[in-house]
Write a protein that holds these residues in place. Structure first.
Motif, PDB file in Angstrom:
ATOM      1  N   ALA A 100      41.127  57.646  56.753  1.00 40.94           N
ATOM      2  CA  ALA A 100      40.932  57.013  55.444  1.00 40.94           C
ATOM      3  C   ALA A 100      39.910  55.886  55.542  1.00 40.94           C
ATOM      4  N   MET A 101      38.662  56.233  55.284  1.00 37.95           N
ATOM      5  CA  MET A 101      37.564  55.268  55.323  1.00 37.95           C
ATOM      6  C   MET A 101      36.545  55.615  54.249  1.00 37.95           C
ATOM      7  N   VAL A 102      35.784  54.641  53.850  1.00 33.81           N
ATOM      8  CA  VAL A 102      34.614  54.864  53.002  1.00 33.81           C
ATOM      9  C   VAL A 102      33.417  54.244  53.720  1.00 33.81           C
ATOM     10  N   PRO A 103      32.219  54.781  53.521  1.00 38.69           N
ATOM     11  CA  PRO A 103      31.039  54.194  54.163  1.00 38.69           C
ATOM     12  C   PRO A 103      30.824  52.742  53.752  1.00 38.69           C
ATOM     13  N   SER A 104      30.480  51.918  54.719  1.00 36.55           N
ATOM     14  CA  SER A 104      30.088  50.536  54.483  1.00 36.55           C
ATOM     15  C   SER A 104      28.641  50.402  54.924  1.00 36.55           C
ATOM     16  N   TYR A 105      27.767  50.072  53.992  1.00 37.55           N
ATOM     17  CA  TYR A 105      26.333  50.063  54.267  1.00 37.55           C
ATOM     18  C   TYR A 105      25.887  48.712  54.811  1.00 37.55           C
ATOM     19  N   PRO A 106      24.925  48.706  55.749  1.00 36.31           N
ATOM     20  CA  PRO A 106      24.372  47.427  56.218  1.00 36.31           C
ATOM     21  C   PRO A 106      23.773  46.637  55.057  1.00 36.31           C
ATOM     22  N   VAL A 107      24.054  45.339  55.020  1.00 36.49           N
ATOM     23  CA  VAL A 107      23.554  44.454  53.963  1.00 36.49           C
ATOM     24  C   VAL A 107      22.981  43.196  54.607  1.00 36.49           C
ATOM     25  N   VAL A 108      21.817  42.768  54.127  1.00 35.36           N
ATOM     26  CA  VAL A 108      21.200  41.521  54.588  1.00 35.36           C
ATOM     27  C   VAL A 108      20.787  40.720  53.354  1.00 35.36           C
ATOM     28  N   GLU A 109      21.048  39.427  53.374  1.00 39.64           N
ATOM     29  CA  GLU A 109      20.646  38.535  52.292  1.00 39.64           C
ATOM     30  C   GLU A 109      19.368  37.812  52.713  1.00 39.64           C
ATOM     31  N   ARG A 110      18.281  38.059  51.980  1.00 37.73           N
ATOM     32  CA  ARG A 110      17.001  37.465  52.360  1.00 37.73           C
ATOM     33  C   ARG A 110      16.061  37.436  51.150  1.00 37.73           C
ATOM     34  N   HIS A 111      15.275  36.386  51.042  1.00 42.14           N
ATOM     35  CA  HIS A 111      14.261  36.254  49.987  1.00 42.14           C
ATOM     36  C   HIS A 111      14.863  36.383  48.581  1.00 42.14           C
ATOM     37  N   ARG A 112      16.066  35.845  48.393  1.00 38.65           N
ATOM     38  CA  ARG A 112      16.769  35.817  47.094  1.00 38.65           C
ATOM     39  C   ARG A 112      17.284  37.187  46.662  1.00 38.65           C
ATOM     40  N   TYR A 113      17.212  38.157  47.539  1.00 36.65           N
ATOM     41  CA  TYR A 113      17.741  39.480  47.240  1.00 36.65           C
ATOM     42  C   TYR A 113      18.799  39.859  48.266  1.00 36.65           C
TER      43      TYR A 113
ATOM     44  N   MET B 203       9.277  33.890  47.982  1.00 36.66           N
ATOM     45  CA  MET B 203      10.443  33.854  47.102  1.00 36.66           C
ATOM     46  C   MET B 203      11.338  32.638  47.350  1.00 36.66           C
ATOM     47  N   ASP B 204      11.394  32.153  48.587  1.00 38.35           N
ATOM     48  CA  ASP B 204      12.265  31.013  48.885  1.00 38.35           C
ATOM     49  C   ASP B 204      11.579  29.939  49.722  1.00 38.35           C
ATOM     50  N   ASP B 205      10.248  29.966  49.759  1.00 36.46           N
ATOM     51  CA  ASP B 205       9.478  28.945  50.460  1.00 36.46           C
ATOM     52  C   ASP B 205       9.366  27.712  49.556  1.00 36.46           C
ATOM     53  N   PRO B 206       9.658  26.506  50.052  1.00 38.32           N
ATOM     54  CA  PRO B 206       9.590  25.310  49.209  1.00 38.32           C
ATOM     55  C   PRO B 206       8.194  25.006  48.675  1.00 38.32           C
ATOM     56  N   GLU B 207       7.168  25.644  49.221  1.00 32.40           N
ATOM     57  CA  GLU B 207       5.809  25.432  48.725  1.00 32.40           C
ATOM     58  C   GLU B 207       5.470  26.347  47.557  1.00 32.40           C
ATOM     59  N   TRP B 208       6.450  27.171  47.141  1.00 30.43           N
ATOM     60  CA  TRP B 208       6.243  28.078  46.010  1.00 30.43           C
ATOM     61  C   TRP B 208       7.417  27.942  45.046  1.00 30.43           C
ATOM     62  N   ALA B 209       7.139  28.160  43.762  1.00 28.66           N
ATOM     63  CA  ALA B 209       8.191  28.106  42.745  1.00 28.66           C
ATOM     64  C   ALA B 209       7.993  29.260  41.776  1.00 28.66           C
ATOM     65  N   GLY B 210       9.093  29.745  41.232  1.00 30.82           N
ATOM     66  CA  GLY B 210       8.991  30.828  40.260  1.00 30.82           C
ATOM     67  C   GLY B 210      10.307  31.539  40.068  1.00 30.82           C
ATOM     68  N   ASP B 211      10.262  32.597  39.280  1.00 29.33           N
ATOM     69  CA  ASP B 211      11.473  33.337  38.964  1.00 29.33           C
ATOM     70  C   ASP B 211      11.077  34.739  38.536  1.00 29.33           C
ATOM     71  N   GLY B 212      12.071  35.608  38.389  1.00 32.39           N
ATOM     72  CA  GLY B 212      11.800  36.980  37.987  1.00 32.39           C
ATOM     73  C   GLY B 212      13.037  37.649  37.431  1.00 32.39           C
ATOM     74  N   LEU B 213      12.930  38.950  37.251  1.00 29.39           N
ATOM     75  CA  LEU B 213      13.987  39.738  36.651  1.00 29.39           C
ATOM     76  C   LEU B 213      14.033  41.112  37.309  1.00 29.39           C
ATOM     77  N   MET B 214      14.865  41.996  36.776  1.00 27.80           N
ATOM     78  CA  MET B 214      14.893  43.386  37.204  1.00 27.80           C
ATOM     79  C   MET B 214      14.700  44.280  35.991  1.00 27.80           C
ATOM     80  N   ILE B 215      13.894  45.315  36.149  1.00 31.29           N
ATOM     81  CA  ILE B 215      13.671  46.315  35.110  1.00 31.29           C
ATOM     82  C   ILE B 215      14.371  47.599  35.523  1.00 31.29           C
ATOM     83  N   GLU B 216      15.116  48.195  34.607  1.00 31.34           N
ATOM     84  CA  GLU B 216      15.660  49.537  34.839  1.00 31.34           C
ATOM     85  C   GLU B 216      14.592  50.521  34.365  1.00 31.34           C
ATOM     86  N   ALA B 217      13.758  50.955  35.285  1.00 31.08           N
ATOM     87  CA  ALA B 217      12.585  51.754  34.933  1.00 31.08           C
ATOM     88  C   ALA B 217      12.931  53.236  34.867  1.00 31.08           C
ATOM     89  N   PRO B 218      12.632  53.904  33.753  1.00 33.65           N
ATOM     90  CA  PRO B 218      12.985  55.325  33.593  1.00 33.65           C
ATOM     91  C   PRO B 218      11.945  56.258  34.197  1.00 33.65           C
TER      92      PRO B 218
END
Length: 376
Positions: A109-122, A144-159
């Motif tokens: 009784a198991m389900v797959p557990s996928y490798p996950v890494v948290e990096r660059h705000r993703y 994305m997370d360098d203190p010499e840069w600033a900004g933001d973004g979003l995600m598009i569900e692209a068809p």
């Protein structure tokens, strides 16, 4: 490297996605320890959450017992998910820890557990062979997370298929025609560009437009830094592709003749358009993007204005990509005819084709045409 010949043909097919690769599955703030969320990556539905100590987890979104979606369940204990149908519990490694009405737990009784890494705000997941999941292969998006840069973004569900988005981003001459009211201008088609395969396997497309009128988007941006600006600019677009589906675009303008092509950008404004595209299915994609800048870093107003401005530009791309996908589906035997401007996209197709061949998943006859290099 060989020149791409105008009129070269490439089959207009739905391009498969590599599995042995890192894909952004969510913005870091989307996944919490309070609730489960579901997202599909490369055809694999995943249940996402954080453990009580904040570690991100991605489990297959289907219970071992009757395939009920775990994302419809609830979080229990420090790191466990309870199935919403019959109450089986699974820990962050995917192993079942409790079954209803019995003390003995079936060892399978198991389900797959996928490798996950948290990096660059993703959060990045690896949907393929987990023994190959090297975090060093996550593409460089340090802006994305360098203190010499600033900004933001979003995600598009692209068809559309993810390859169509890559094609779009590797050839920015479309800006003249799709984005004429914001970032497009005639010089995009008239200027020379260089396409090259780098030693690290990435692809670069570089274009400079010298002594031109800034389009509306860039006129506003340079005046955000230099309010009294008038006149002409030197404009650049330097596209960096990293396999399988990340494209970071170094963009900007500077006062004409002040040395930007030689490396002095002090009289201008510089941004990075950060794009990483995650295939959901053969015909849908999660398109993560952000616009980062290295000037007036403390202005939340500029951050919001840029995000909303780029959002409008990308909405125009989304409409075109949806129409293109519909046309491809309606004309499955059509072959694309490639132009010099497709040089970067052709390299991307060859790199993806090589990755798919290594996985034994490339379609028959999928080679993406002749090698391409410098163009115009």
């Amino acid at each position: 490297m060989a020149e791409l010949m105008a009129g070269g043909r490439v089959a207009a097919k739905i391009f498969p996605h590599p599995l042995n690769a890192w894909y952004a599955v969510a913005w870091d703030h989307e996944v919490t320890a309070k609730a489960l969320m579901s997202r599909t990556v490369a055809g694999k539905p995943m249940a996402l959450y954080r453990t009580r100590d904040g570690r991100p987890v991605a489990l297959a979104d289907a219970c071992w017992h009757r395939l009920a979606p775990l994302s419809m369940g609830k979080l229990v204990g420090d790191d466990e998910v309870q199935c919403p149908y019959h109450g089986l519990r699974f820990n962050s490694a995917g192993r079942c820890t409790a079954m209803p009405a019995q003390e003995t737990i079936n060892p399978s009784a198991m389900v797959p557990s996928y490798p996950v890494v948290e990096r660059h705000r993703y959060l990045w997941v690896w949907p393929g062979d987990m023994t190959l999941a090297d975090p060093d292969l996550i593409p460089d998006m340090h802006q994305m997370d360098d203190p010499e840069w600033a900004g933001d973004g979003l995600m598009i569900e692209a068809p559309c298929n993810y390859q169509l988005i890559l094609d779009n981003l590797m050839d920015l001459t479309h800006e003249e025609f799709v984005h004429g009211s914001s970032i497009g201008q005639e010089e995009l088609s008239e200027s020379e560009f260089r396409t090259r395969l780098e030693d690290d396997g990435s692809v670069t497309v570089e274009r400079w437009m010298l002594d031109v009128e800034p389009p509306p988007f860039w006129r506003k941006n340079i005046r955000d830094r230099f309010p009294d600006f008038t006149g002409r600019v030197d404009r650049w677009q330097i596209i960096h592709y990293y396999a399988p589906s990340t494209i970071c675009i170094d963009v900007g303008v500077a006062r004409a003749g002040t040395g930007a092509p030689q490396g002095d950008r002090s009289q201008g404004v510089n941004g990075y358009v950060m794009n990483t595209i995650t295939p959901e299915t053969d015909r849908t994609s999660h398109y993560f993007w952000a616009f980062m800048r290295n000037y007036r870093l403390d202005s939340q107003l500029i951050t919001t204005q840029l995000r909303e401005g780029v959002k409008g530009v990308f909405a125009e791309d989304e409409a075109m990509l949806a129409a293109q996908q519909a046309a491809i589906d309606a004309n499955p035997d059509h072959e694309f005819y490639s132009l010099n401007i497709d040089a970067g996209g052709m390299w991307v197709r060859r790199i993806l084709d090589r990755m798919l061949q290594t996985e034994g998943r490339a379609p028959v006859g999928s080679a993406a045409g002749s090698p391409v290099g410098s163009a115009r």
